[in-house]
Enzyme design. Structure first.
Site, PDB file in Angstrom:
ATOM      1  N   TYR A   1       0.876  -0.730   0.394  1.00 26.05           N
ATOM      2  CA  TYR A   1      -0.123   0.586  -0.105  1.00 26.05           C
ATOM      3  C   TYR A   1       1.064   1.137  -0.201  1.00 26.05           C
ATOM      4  O   TYR A   1       0.555   1.948   0.225  1.00 26.05           O
ATOM      5  CB  TYR A   1      -1.262   0.196   1.257  1.00 26.05           C
ATOM      6  CG  TYR A   1      -2.424   0.592   1.162  1.00 26.05           C
ATOM      7  CD1 TYR A   1      -3.098   0.903  -0.080  1.00 26.05           C
ATOM      8  CD2 TYR A   1      -2.619   1.660   1.770  1.00 26.05           C
ATOM      9  CE1 TYR A   1      -4.146   1.237  -0.467  1.00 26.05           C
ATOM     10  CE2 TYR A   1      -3.963   2.937   1.646  1.00 26.05           C
ATOM     11  CZ  TYR A   1      -4.499   2.493   0.091  1.00 26.05           C
ATOM     12  OH  TYR A   1      -5.643   3.078   0.261  1.00 26.05           O
TER      13      TYR A   1
ATOM     14  N   LYS B   1      -3.431   8.260   2.584  1.00 27.01           N
ATOM     15  CA  LYS B   1      -4.318   7.620   3.460  1.00 27.01           C
ATOM     16  C   LYS B   1      -4.141   8.656   5.719  1.00 27.01           C
ATOM     17  O   LYS B   1      -5.269   9.292   5.960  1.00 27.01           O
ATOM     18  CB  LYS B   1      -4.033   6.854   3.336  1.00 27.01           C
ATOM     19  CG  LYS B   1      -5.072   5.782   2.467  1.00 27.01           C
ATOM     20  CD  LYS B   1      -6.002   6.655   1.870  1.00 27.01           C
ATOM     21  CE  LYS B   1      -7.750   6.325   0.793  1.00 27.01           C
ATOM     22  NZ  LYS B   1      -7.782   7.362  -0.660  1.00 27.01           N
TER      23      LYS B   1
HETATM   24  O1  0WD Z   1     -10.276  -1.274  -1.631  1.00 26.90           O
HETATM   25  C1  0WD Z   1     -11.258  -0.400  -1.454  1.00 26.90           C
HETATM   26  N1  0WD Z   1     -10.904  -0.766  -3.176  1.00 26.90           N
HETATM   27  C2  0WD Z   1     -11.033   0.693  -0.869  1.00 26.90           C
HETATM   28  C3  0WD Z   1     -10.765   1.696  -1.493  1.00 26.90           C
HETATM   29  C4  0WD Z   1     -11.092   0.341   0.135  1.00 26.90           C
HETATM   30  C5  0WD Z   1     -10.825   1.693   1.131  1.00 26.90           C
HETATM   31  C6  0WD Z   1     -10.374   3.319   0.610  1.00 26.90           C
HETATM   32  N2  0WD Z   1     -10.814   2.675  -1.043  1.00 26.90           N
HETATM   33  C7  0WD Z   1     -11.175   4.128  -1.245  1.00 26.90           C
HETATM   34  C8  0WD Z   1     -10.000   5.088  -2.533  1.00 26.90           C
HETATM   35  O2  0WD Z   1      -9.028   4.980  -2.476  1.00 26.90           O
HETATM   36  C9  0WD Z   1     -10.521   5.908  -3.014  1.00 26.90           C
HETATM   37  O3  0WD Z   1     -10.082   6.800  -2.357  1.00 26.90           O
HETATM   38  O4  0WD Z   1     -11.492   4.337  -2.071  1.00 26.90           O
HETATM   39  C10 0WD Z   1     -12.016   5.790  -2.712  1.00 26.90           C
HETATM   40  C11 0WD Z   1     -12.882   4.817  -4.634  1.00 26.90           C
HETATM   41  O5  0WD Z   1     -11.877   3.968  -5.053  1.00 26.90           O
HETATM   42  P1  0WD Z   1     -12.639   2.629  -5.198  1.00 26.90           P
HETATM   43  O6  0WD Z   1     -14.434   2.647  -5.905  1.00 26.90           O
HETATM   44  O7  0WD Z   1     -11.312   1.877  -4.606  1.00 26.90           O
HETATM   45  O8  0WD Z   1     -12.027   3.402  -6.935  1.00 26.90           O
HETATM   46  P2  0WD Z   1     -12.466   3.518  -8.376  1.00 26.90           P
HETATM   47  O9  0WD Z   1     -13.516   3.007  -8.660  1.00 26.90           O
HETATM   48  O10 0WD Z   1     -11.346   3.571  -8.951  1.00 26.90           O
HETATM   49  O11 0WD Z   1     -12.661   5.369  -7.876  1.00 26.90           O
HETATM   50  C12 0WD Z   1     -11.428   5.786  -7.788  1.00 26.90           C
HETATM   51  C13 0WD Z   1     -11.744   7.058  -8.893  1.00 26.90           C
HETATM   52  C14 0WD Z   1     -10.655   7.179 -10.276  1.00 26.90           C
HETATM   53  O12 0WD Z   1     -10.586   5.986 -10.528  1.00 26.90           O
HETATM   54  P3  0WD Z   1      -9.548   5.105 -12.093  1.00 26.90           P
HETATM   55  O13 0WD Z   1      -9.650   3.977 -11.938  1.00 26.90           O
HETATM   56  O14 0WD Z   1      -9.404   6.018 -13.003  1.00 26.90           O
HETATM   57  O15 0WD Z   1      -8.176   5.925 -11.598  1.00 26.90           O
HETATM   58  O16 0WD Z   1     -11.145   7.374  -8.389  1.00 26.90           O
HETATM   59  C15 0WD Z   1     -10.912   8.984  -9.450  1.00 26.90           C
HETATM   60  C16 0WD Z   1     -11.964   7.708 -11.364  1.00 26.90           C
HETATM   61  O17 0WD Z   1     -12.941   8.321 -11.690  1.00 26.90           O
HETATM   62  N3  0WD Z   1     -10.195   9.911 -10.049  1.00 26.90           N
HETATM   63  C17 0WD Z   1      -9.837  10.794 -10.606  1.00 26.90           C
HETATM   64  N4  0WD Z   1     -10.948  11.437 -10.051  1.00 26.90           N
HETATM   65  C18 0WD Z   1     -10.801  13.061 -10.735  1.00 26.90           C
HETATM   66  N5  0WD Z   1     -10.001  13.596 -11.021  1.00 26.90           N
HETATM   67  C19 0WD Z   1      -8.509  11.872 -10.431  1.00 26.90           C
HETATM   68  C20 0WD Z   1      -8.634  13.276 -10.941  1.00 26.90           C
HETATM   69  N6  0WD Z   1      -7.473  13.414 -11.150  1.00 26.90           N
HETATM   70  N7  0WD Z   1      -8.202  10.568 -10.159  1.00 26.90           N
HETATM   71  C21 0WD Z   1      -8.567   9.335 -10.079  1.00 26.90           C
END
Ligand code: 0WD
Length: 274
Positions: free
Chosen positions: A155, A162
């Site tokens: 991580y 985080k």
């Molecule tokens: O296990 C997990 N999936 C966990 C996620 C466990 C605990 C926390 N999280 C957190 C992540 O760190 C994040 O902060 O939850 C949040 C959402 O993550 P997610 O739902 O797991 O992942 P995802 O569906 O990929 O959404 C994150 C999105 C990006 O997706 P991609 O995969 O394209 O990087 O964050 C957005 C984007 O849509 N994102 C941005 N949005 C605007 N501007 C940018 C940006 N520059 N960069 C990424």
């Protein structure tokens, strides 16, 4: 209908596996009007059908949080289309690849800056820019992970981000408390999403959490969505600066529980064997 009459914006839906989608769905089912942003044109194609599903087809806006202008334009669009907003969900994180694989001590300065900018500073900037249209009991929610509190394999840089994000939640909560604005985070257990695919050995994390959490399961986006909806609703009206774990209880474990196998030998539920 816990969110009836409430209007809000959700940043960070990439597809229907996203945690942000789970939160949007639960808020919408409880009567909220939900607006969405997308990062780029390829994600726009994924976000639009989701907005349509939740009757928000006219409330979809571009917003790459690394672009100041797009955040400012988001405020202008939301003011025009919704007037005031009652909630903001920041579900965004990004790290270049060298931040999530290899040795921690090899992480480059540029990668460090990018991860902190997109995953942490963006929360401060989004809150500041949207503040003029926030209602006087607006609730802000971001997403964290236990890797910001304790070491989690691979991580790496995101753990540092985080940790900073969780403190940002606390400082923002104090700063904005006098305006009636609440700021909280959910620390979710691991979920297989697009962002998670970038983390080395993610399947091992999923197995480990499932076998060693008190509830012996992994969490779903619906479960995170329900807890998120609570933090965005008036039910949590006296809760701010909180890091709320939605992780099947994993964070309380100091060591894996030990059981006796059929030969009376002490064993743990999962030792990482594939
Ligand atoms: O296990 C997990 N999936 C966990 C996620 C466990 C605990 C926390 N999280 C957190 C992540 O760190 C994040 O902060 O939850 C949040 C959402 O993550 P997610 O739902 O797991 O992942 P995802 O569906 O990929 O959404 C994150 C999105 C990006 O997706 P991609 O995969 O394209 O990087 O964050 C957005 C984007 O849509 N994102 C941005 N949005 C605007 N501007 C940018 C940006 N520059 N960069 C990424």
């Amino acid at each position: 209908m816990m969110m009836k009459g409430k209007k809000g914006i959700i940043l960070g839906v990439a597809n229907n596996k996203s945690i942000a989608y789970g939160i949007a769905k639960q808020c919408s089912e409880q009567g909220a009007t939900v607006a969405f942003t997308y990062l780029n044109d390829s994600l726009k194609k994924r976000v639009e059908p989701i907005a349509k599903e939740l009757s928000s087809e006219s409330l979809v806006y571009p917003c790459d949080v690394s672009n100041e202008e797009e955040i400012k334009n988001l405020m202008i669009s939301l003011k025009r289309d919704l007037g005031e907003i009652d909630f903001v969900v920041h579900s965004i994180a990004f790290s270049p690849k060298d931040g999530l694989t290899g040795r921690f001590s090899d992480i480059g300065k540029k990668s460090f800056g990018i991860a902190m900018d997109i995953s942490v500073y963006s929360l401060i900037e989004v809150v500041r820019e949207l503040k003029p249209i926030m209602s006087d009991n607006c609730s802000v929610l971001t997403l964290s992970y236990y890797g910001g509190v304790k070491y989690i394999p691979n991580y790496n840089l995101m753990g540092v981000a985080k940790a900073a994000l969780e403190m940002t939640v606390k400082y923002l909560a104090e700063d904005l408390g006098e305006d009636g604005i609440r700021v909280n985070a959910i620390s979710a257990g691991p979920i297989k999403t697009l962002a998670a695919a970038g983390i080395g050995e993610f399947k091992f994390m999923l197995n480990w959490n499932e076998k060693h959490s008190p509830l012996k399961k992994n969490v779903t986006t619906t479960q995170v969505g329900n807890s998120g909806m609570y933090l965005l609703s008036d039910l949590s009206g006296a809760v701010t600066g909180e890091i709320h774990y939605v992780d099947a209880g994993y964070n309380i474990m100091g060591m894996p529980a030990v059981k006796l196998d059929e030969n009376g030998k002490q064993t743990i539920a999962y030792n990482g064997e594939k």
